[in-house]
Design a protein around this motif. Structure first.
Motif: not given
Length: 185
Positions: A11-17, A146-147, A154-155, A177-182
């Motif tokens: 599930f992906s949800y994001a807000k910016a400004s 990277v573990r 971090i992905n 482009q996405t940076t996430s924790f897994v």
């Protein structure tokens, strides 16, 4: 081992400004069965997804295919796949609100473990309609994982998607482009 069954839910949800810029769901289940030759496999899969920004209210698909695994010693693993799937799409638009398609599914996937804690991967799909090859979906994704600690990583992921016939009012391509924790279970 002659088979593997795995699933992926996101599930992906994001807000910016103050503006929502991502709102989508994804669920995928895949069964892979090894033939008498260990590098040749049959696969079956089902998938469900939504995406507010591509105006997909609901997309459901199911498919079958063959998968070939080429191990390249210390250079990683390459998987080549060919098959097909049937899809049903409900759009949020009033013009052409539904689609039913049969698509071919051709893909290449690459995976390599660079160290105990670092993996890279790439997957590319080419999915033309079976009756109209000029109507296709192209999906590409490259990832570095990277573990950080135990099962937490971090992905970093870059994706590019192209749909030659998207819903009305939707761009034909998307780059993210996405940076996430897994956390792996």
């Amino acid at each position: 081992k002659t088979y593997v069954l795995w699933g992926d839910i996101a599930f992906s949800y994001a807000k910016a400004s103050g503006q929502t810029n991502t709102n989508k769901t994804y669920a995928h289940v895949r069964y892979i069965h090894t033939f008498y030759e260990k590098d040749l496999n049959a696969e079956a899969f089902v998938q469900s997804q939504t995406d507010k920004f591509t105006k997909i209210q609901k997309k459901i698909l199911a498919g079958l295919g063959l998968r070939y695994h080429a191990a390249m010693q210390s250079y990683g693993n390459i998987y080549l796949g060919f098959g097909g799937f049937a899809e049903h799409i409900d759009y949020t638009t009033n013009v052409d609100p539904t689609e039913n398609n049969v698509r071919l599914n051709i893909y290449i996937a690459y995976k390599n473990r660079l160290s105990k804690s670092t993996k890279i991967s790439y997957i590319g799909y080419y999915q033309p309609k079976a009756d109209l090859l000029s109507d296709y979906i192209l999906l590409n994704s490259a990832e570095l994982k990277v573990r950080i600690y135990k099962q937490l990583s971090i992905n970093f992921e870059i994706t590019y998607a192209r749909d030659t016939k998207p819903a009305i009012g939707v761009k034909k391509y998307d780059f993210s482009q996405t940076t996430s924790f897994v956390y792996d279970f």
